[in-house]
Design a protein around this motif. Structure first.
Motif, PDB file in Angstrom:
ATOM      1  N   UNK A   4       7.508  -4.667   1.466  1.00 31.65           N
ATOM      2  CA  UNK A   4       6.436  -4.880   2.417  1.00 31.65           C
ATOM      3  C   UNK A   4       6.594  -3.836   3.514  1.00 31.65           C
ATOM      4  N   UNK A   5       5.564  -3.013   3.710  1.00 26.66           N
ATOM      5  CA  UNK A   5       5.655  -1.863   4.595  1.00 26.66           C
ATOM      6  C   UNK A   5       4.636  -2.014   5.723  1.00 26.66           C
ATOM      7  N   UNK A   6       5.079  -1.743   6.947  1.00 24.97           N
ATOM      8  CA  UNK A   6       4.169  -1.702   8.087  1.00 24.97           C
ATOM      9  C   UNK A   6       4.100  -0.280   8.616  1.00 24.97           C
ATOM     10  N   UNK A  17      -0.237   8.512   6.691  1.00 23.67           N
ATOM     11  CA  UNK A  17       0.921   7.900   6.041  1.00 23.67           C
ATOM     12  C   UNK A  17       0.504   6.640   5.296  1.00 23.67           C
ATOM     13  N   UNK A  18      -0.256   5.779   5.959  1.00 24.57           N
ATOM     14  CA  UNK A  18      -0.699   4.526   5.325  1.00 24.57           C
ATOM     15  C   UNK A  18      -1.581   4.803   4.121  1.00 24.57           C
ATOM     16  N   UNK A  19      -2.476   5.789   4.234  1.00 28.00           N
ATOM     17  CA  UNK A  19      -3.373   6.111   3.127  1.00 28.00           C
ATOM     18  C   UNK A  19      -2.602   6.630   1.922  1.00 28.00           C
ATOM     19  N   UNK A  20      -1.658   7.541   2.155  1.00 25.28           N
ATOM     20  CA  UNK A  20      -0.902   8.125   1.039  1.00 25.28           C
ATOM     21  C   UNK A  20      -0.029   7.087   0.346  1.00 25.28           C
ATOM     22  N   UNK A  21       0.639   6.246   1.127  1.00 24.81           N
ATOM     23  CA  UNK A  21       1.497   5.220   0.526  1.00 24.81           C
ATOM     24  C   UNK A  21       0.670   4.178  -0.210  1.00 24.81           C
ATOM     25  N   UNK A  26       1.813   1.395  -2.958  1.00 28.75           N
ATOM     26  CA  UNK A  26       2.702   0.627  -2.080  1.00 28.75           C
ATOM     27  C   UNK A  26       1.919  -0.465  -1.345  1.00 28.75           C
ATOM     28  N   UNK A  27       2.639  -1.498  -0.934  1.00 27.51           N
ATOM     29  CA  UNK A  27       2.050  -2.615  -0.195  1.00 27.51           C
ATOM     30  C   UNK A  27       2.195  -2.318   1.293  1.00 27.51           C
ATOM     31  N   UNK A  28       1.121  -1.803   1.908  1.00 27.54           N
ATOM     32  CA  UNK A  28       1.170  -1.298   3.277  1.00 27.54           C
ATOM     33  C   UNK A  28       0.174  -2.032   4.162  1.00 27.54           C
ATOM     34  N   UNK A  29       0.622  -2.409   5.356  1.00 29.98           N
ATOM     35  CA  UNK A  29      -0.264  -2.934   6.401  1.00 29.98           C
ATOM     36  C   UNK A  29      -0.211  -1.975   7.575  1.00 29.98           C
TER      37      UNK A  29
END
Length: 343
Positions: A4-6, A17-21, A26-29
């Protein structure tokens, strides 16, 4: 990698960063204090425009108030906010980190100790970032450095190599190239040197390549870098071969190393890029110059090292913030005049 990534901060860097992950599965918030941008991403995802492609990624975007409604727990958080927002945002995300989670500072300036005060030193990791991006419209980011031209260097504060360091590296490889270092403080100061040299562009109202072509601008920026290097050396930090450069390219000749880094940074970000501080000034926002050039001035004063060039950058930035001067190439003359006055 089931984590779980914030991403804390949805500015240009955080959004990339959020868009690429997310794009990599990846599970990104991503969470931020800019309501219009969060609303735009909720409705339509985040649009990333580069010189190679134009794509939109559906992302999990949240207002700050929303985490309290479902109390998420994250394995890792990447903080990308401005230096002046870092401590309260680090404290905010600390409430949503697991006991063994880590906060990685994807920021300019020297914020890792400040982040450690908020979440604990054992849960803090540093990172050098070479990713140029701009955001002026909610939901749309101009990414100047494509993944092959983007570079990170991540490190534990104590210089150790850990499994979580390698996990952070693996995640950042979805965004660009990523190395690890056992000298994160030296690496961060090396990036501060580089940032200090481009901050003089901020009051000129120009893109990087336009600014560096002004007569005397490159030479002025090199002098800024020399001061920043001297202060870092006095602090005990050793310069690192960052930005994808090799140890041979970063030679023992500090003057030539500074010029090499300067040329590499301007080249990598491309013809349409502006520095982070220039973007802030264009938006009428506070910049991070006091945390970059200002840090050099502060440490220089403590160590007895003269820093008139960095002082000049800070003074002209303050005049810009106060609305005393407009963004204009003629402000190079003000920078030069401030150096003479400080000297």
């Amino acid at each position: 990698m089931d984590m779980k990534i914030a991403v804390v901060g949805a500015g240009a860097i955080g959004s990339c960063v959020a868009a690429s992950m997310t794009r990599a599965g990846c599970d990104v918030a991503i969470v931020d204090q800019w309501p219009q941008h969060i609303d735009a991403m909720k409705a339509n995802g985040v649009r990333i425009v580069t010189k190679e492609e134009d794509y939109t990624v559906p992302v999990k975007a949240y207002h700050l108030c929303e985490f309290a409604t479902f109390n998420p727990e994250f394995d890792i958080a990447f903080i990308t906010v401005k230096s002046y927002d870092t401590q309260w945002m680090a404290k905010y995300i600390a409430n949503y980190l697991k006991a063994d989670s880590v906060l990685v500072g994807l920021q300019n300036a020297f914020n890792d100790d400040a982040n450690a005060e908020m979440v604990g030193r054992e849960r803090t990791m540093g990172c050098v970032v070479e990713l140029s991006a701009e955001i002026f419209t909610p939901g749309r980011v101009q990414r100047n450095t494509v993944p092959t031209g983007t570079w990170f260097c991540v490190g534990e504060l104590d210089g150790s190599t850990t499994s979580r360091l390698l996990e952070a590296q693996a995640l950042l490889k979805h965004v660009g190239k990523c190395d690890t270092t056992d000298n994160i403080y030296g690496a961060k100061w090396t990036k501060l040197i580089a940032n200090s040299m481009t901050c003089p562009f901020s009051s000129l109202g120009l893109k990087n390549w336009e600014a560096v072509k002004l007569p005397g601008m490159f030479e002025f920026s090199v002098e800024v870098g020399k001061e920043s290097f001297a202060v870092g050396q006095a602090l005990g930090h050793r310069i690192e071969p960052l930005f994808g450069l090799t140890s041979e390219q970063i030679s023992k000749d500090s003057d030539e190393a500074i010029k090499t880094v300067m040329r590499k940074m301007v080249h990598d970000v491309g013809p349409n890029a502006r520095t982070h501080a220039a973007q802030d000034h264009a938006k009428g926002r506070r910049s991070e110059i006091e945390y970059i050039n200002g840090r050099v001035v502060l440490e220089g004063a403590r160590l007895g090292i003269a820093t008139p060039y960095n002082h000049a950058v800070c003074e002209v930035a303050r005049k810009t913030h106060r609305g005393e001067i407009k963004l204009d190439p003629s402000n190079l003359a003000l920078l030069q005049a401030e150096v003479k006055e400080a000297a």
